[in-house]
Design an enzyme around this catalytic site. Structure first.
Site, PDB file in Angstrom:
ATOM      1  CD  GLU A 128      30.345  76.622 -64.273  1.00  0.00           C
ATOM      2  OE1 GLU A 128      29.197  77.067 -64.360  1.00  0.00           O
ATOM      3  OE2 GLU A 128      30.770  75.739 -65.024  1.00  0.00           O
ATOM      4  CB  THR A 180      23.754  72.974 -64.645  1.00  0.00           C
ATOM      5  OG1 THR A 180      24.058  73.336 -65.988  1.00  0.00           O
ATOM      6  CG2 THR A 180      24.862  72.075 -64.126  1.00  0.00           C
TER       7      THR A 180
HETATM    8  N1  HSE Z   1      29.833  68.208 -64.972  1.00  0.00           N
HETATM    9  C1  HSE Z   1      28.725  69.113 -64.951  1.00  0.00           C
HETATM   10  C2  HSE Z   1      27.441  68.308 -64.996  1.00  0.00           C
HETATM   11  C3  HSE Z   1      28.815  70.021 -66.133  1.00  0.00           C
HETATM   12  O1  HSE Z   1      27.333  67.444 -65.871  1.00  0.00           O
HETATM   13  O2  HSE Z   1      26.554  68.538 -64.175  1.00  0.00           O
HETATM   14  C4  HSE Z   1      27.715  71.020 -66.208  1.00  0.00           C
HETATM   15  O3  HSE Z   1      27.934  71.862 -67.307  1.00  0.00           O
END
Ligand code: HSE
Length: 307
Positions: A128, A180
């Site tokens: 990730e 992201t």
């Molecule tokens: N919690 C993470 C964010 C999830 O919102 O950045 C990303 O898929």
């Protein structure tokens, strides 16, 4: 056994109030992956889709997760992973998590389940990190455990699986890409105590609502005062989707992960279909292509297809 195929599901992270800690798995869409053992201690990536994702293992989320796993193995073999992605990268429904988690779960099956689920989440988080510049488990945890999960702590890793009542999920995926890593950089580094109190009150209430099957409490708790206010500017028509979906009977919802997908939870499939119509109507007035999924929460997580 030298080869295994799996289906790795999409996931919704954050679930409105639980930034970086809450998440759930979806019944669809899923990526298809096959992992096989190879003689050399390396990772080989074979992409069977049109997304042109990197094949250098350290730049590929599945590859980086498998490299992390290989570091914990004191033997001389490696993995080849064949990936057919149906979850579009950058969609906000856990595309990178599905690849990272799917790869290590399949590899672990080939190793007769040598590693625990928590260890697999650690490896998957290393994958990730390639996509988000950060380690977070709110997508990989529900992908691996299935259902609804809460990541109480990253170090040491502590994941709580939650009970949940029947829920239907409508997800619209506008065909725009939000990275992201960029959506994380725009977030405030500090929040006010007032906002923090509202946020953790909602997380506690949402967990209680899920455990008790109290739909009204679930609905009241789906509020976010910290992340949504900043990120919603990236998603065209976000407010219209949210407001009209609530009017159509949705319990609540918001940005899925870091977007651009937006999800809504409903108590019945009939309401989830009404929400789908609302979303379709709103986005048909834009020039942006979109997909809509009407699906359920996937209690099982990654599914082993054949050994
Ligand atoms: N919690 C993470 C964010 C999830 O919102 O950045 C990303 O898929």
């Amino acid at each position: 056994m030298s080869e295994i195929s799996i289906l790795s599901p999409a996931t919704v992270a954050n679930v409105v109030c639980g930034f970086d800690c809450l998440g759930f798995a979806l019944s669809a869409p899923c990526d298809e992956m096959t992992v096989r053992i190879i003689e050399k201690k390396t990772v080989r990536i074979v992409n069977r889709d049109q997304f042109n994702l990197p094949t250098e293992p350290e730049k590929n989320v599945a590859g980086a997760a498998l490299l992390s796993m290989l570091k914990a193995i004191d033997e001389n073999f490696g993995f080849e992973v064949e990936i057919t992605k149906h979850i579009k990268p950058g969609s906000g429904i856990g595309s990178s998590a599905a690849s990272a988690a799917g790869a290590v779960v399949a590899a672990n099956e080939l190793l007769d389940e040598r590693f625990s689920k928590l260890e697999l989440i650690e490896f998957a988080m290393d994958g990730e990190k390639v996509a988000s510049d950060d380690r977070h488990a709110d997508n990989v945890a529900p992908c691996i455990f299935g259902g609804f999960t809460l990541v109480r702590s990253l170090a040491p890793l502590d994941v709580v699986t939650l009970n949940f009542p029947p829920l239907f999920v409508t997800v619209i995926h506008p065909q725009i890409e939000i990275k992201t890593s960029e959506a994380r950089r725009m977030l405030p580094l500090q929040v006010s105590l007032k906002d923090a109190i509202r946020q953790w009150s909602n997380v506690g209430a949402l967990v209680s609502g899920l455990q008790k099957g109290n739909y009204e409490l679930i609905s009241r708790s789906l509020e976010d005062f910290i992340v949504e206010t900043v990120r919603k500017s990236l998603i065209p028509k976000f407010d219209a989707i949210k407001n009209k979906s609530l009017k159509a009977g949705a319990l609540g919802g918001g940005i899925s992960g870091s977007g651009p997908s937006v999800f809504m939870l409903s108590e019945t499939s009939v309401t989830a279909r009404k929400v789908e119509n609302v979303m379709r109507e709103i986005y048909s007035e834009t020039a942006i292509d979109f997909n809509i999924y009407v699906t359920k929460i996937n209690a099982e997580g990654i599914k082993i297809l054949e050994k």
